[in-house]
Design an enzyme around this catalytic site. Structure first.
Site, short mmCIF file in Angstrom:
data_model
loop_
_atom_site.label_atom_id
_atom_site.label_comp_id
_atom_site.label_asym_id
_atom_site.label_seq_id
_atom_site.Cartn_x
_atom_site.Cartn_y
_atom_site.Cartn_z
CB SER A 162 -0.97 0.00 1.19
OG SER A 162 -0.28 -0.12 2.40
CD GLU A 163 0.40 4.07 2.10
OE1 GLU A 163 -0.58 4.80 1.90
OE2 GLU A 163 0.38 3.09 2.86
CB THR A 164 7.31 1.83 -1.24
OG1 THR A 164 6.77 0.52 -1.50
CG2 THR A 164 8.83 1.75 -1.22
CG PHE A 196 6.31 7.05 -4.27
CD1 PHE A 196 6.00 7.65 -5.48
CD2 PHE A 196 7.40 7.51 -3.56
CE1 PHE A 196 6.77 8.70 -5.97
CE2 PHE A 196 8.18 8.55 -4.04
CZ PHE A 196 7.87 9.15 -5.25
CG HIS A 223 1.14 1.90 7.00
ND1 HIS A 223 0.72 2.25 5.74
CD2 HIS A 223 1.97 0.83 6.84
CE1 HIS A 223 1.26 1.44 4.86
NE2 HIS A 223 2.02 0.56 5.49
#
Length: 278
Positions: A44-46, A63, A74
Site C-alpha cells: 500500500s505504501e513504500t 508512494f 502507517h
C-alpha cells in the site's frame, strides 16, 4: 543495490497489520525511479528515506503503487519505528510533504513498544459527490454527514448502522476509483471502540489493512459530531476482512470545530530485509 526493510505496522504480530517497505538510504536512487520501485514492491505504501533538509532526523517520500502522497500514517509510524530501533531513539521527527511529524515511542523491557505521532490537523468540508459514494458502496445513507477531510491524503467518512454492515460491504471499486485518490472510510461502533474499512482504489489500493492518515481525521469527525469527547482516545479495528487485522489508536484534542492537536498511535514489527537489484 538498494537495501530495504519490510515492517508490519499497527500490529505487534508479524504478518498482520499493514506491510510497509522502507528504503533507509534512498539518496542514491534516481528520483524518476521511485514510483516504479513502489509499483514493483506493490504494497500500500513504500517509503524512501533521504537526508533531512531541516531539523528532522530524515526526510521521507511516500508512494503508493500509483501515486506519491505528501503524508501517510502507517509509513510515518513504520519508518520512525525503524529509525528509532536502529539508532536507539525514543523520539523521531520525519520531514514529510505535509510538514514535520514527530513520533514518540514507549519502551517495554528495553524494547520499542508503541509509537504516537502528532499528525497534521486536517481541513474538512461537505463532500459534493456523497450520493455517488453511497451508491458505489451499496448503502442508502450515512448516519453522519459525508464529509471530506484533508491532511495530505483525502478521505470521506461514511457512518453505518453496525459493525456487521461494515464487514459485509462489497463496494463497486471501479465506481470508487472514479473519485480519484479520495479514500472512503466506512465505520461503525460506539464509545471508544470502532470498526473501519478503507477503500482507495484510485490510489492503487483496493482495500487498506490499516490507514493511519485516516485514523486522525476519523477521531476529529467523531468528536465534531458528538460521538466521542474531545481528547478521548478511540481504538480502531481494521483489516480483518483481508486477513490483516490491525489496531490503531487516535484522539483529537480541542473543542467544537476547533482542533488543537491530532494524535495516532500503534505498534510495528520488523519482518524482513532485502536488496533491490534493478
Amino acid at each position: 543495490m538498494y537495501p530495504y526493510v519490510i515492517l508490519d505496522v499497527f500490529t505487534d504480530t508479524p504478518l498482520e497489520g499493514n506491510p510497509l517497505a522502507v528504503f533507509p538510504r534512498a539518496e542514491d536512487i534516481p528520483g524518476e525511479r521511485l514510483q516504479a520501485i513502489a509499483r514493483e514492491m506493490n504494497l500500500s505504501e513504500t517509503v524512501f528515506v533521504l537526508p533531512p533538509e531541516g531539523e528532522g532526523h530524515a526526510r521521507v517520500r511516500i508512494f503508493t503503487p500509483a501515486v506519491e502522497l505528501p503524508f501517510a500514517g502507517h509509513p510515518t509510524l513504520g519508518t520512525a519505528y525503524h529509525i528509532a530501533d536502529r539508532d536507539g531513539l525514543d523520539r523521531v521527527v520525519l520531514e514529510t510533504g505535509s510538514g514535520a511529524v514527530a513520533v514518540e515511542f514507549e519502551r517495554a523491557d528495553g524494547r520499542l513498544a508503541s509509537g504516537r505521532m502528532r499528525q497534521p490537523i486536517p481541513t474538512w468540508e461537505p463532500y459534493e459527490r456523497a450520493d455517488e459514494i453511497l451508491a458505489a458502496l451499496g448503502v442508502e445513507t450515512s448516519e453522519l454527514p459525508v464529509e471530506l477531510y484533508v491532511n495530505g491524503p483525502r478521505f470521506v467518512y461514511v457512518a453505518l448502522e453496525s459493525e456487521e454492515r461494515v464487514a459485509a460491504l462489497a463496494p463497486d471499486l471501479a465506481a470508487l476509483a472514479a473519485h480519484g485518490t479520495v479514500g472512503v472510510v466506512c465505520f461503525a461502533g460506539a464509545g471508544t471502540r470502532w470498526k473501519c474499512r478503507v477503500f482507495s482504489p484510485g490510489a492503487g489500493i483496493a482495500e487498506d489493512p490499516a490507514t493511519g492518515s485516516a485514523a486522525g481525521p476519523f477521531a476529529v469527525h467523531l468528536a465534531r459530531h458528538g460521538r466521542i469527547a474531545h481528547g478521548e482516545e478511540i481504538r480502531i479495528a481494521q483489516g480483518a476482512e483481508i486477513g490483516r487485522p490491525s489496531t490503531l489508536y487516535a484522539r483529537a484534542l480541542g473543542e467544537g470545530d476547533r482542533i488543537d492537536a491530532v494524535e495516532v498511535a500503534g505498534s510495528a514489527v520488523l519482518v524482513a530485509r532485502g536488496e533491490f537489484l534493478a
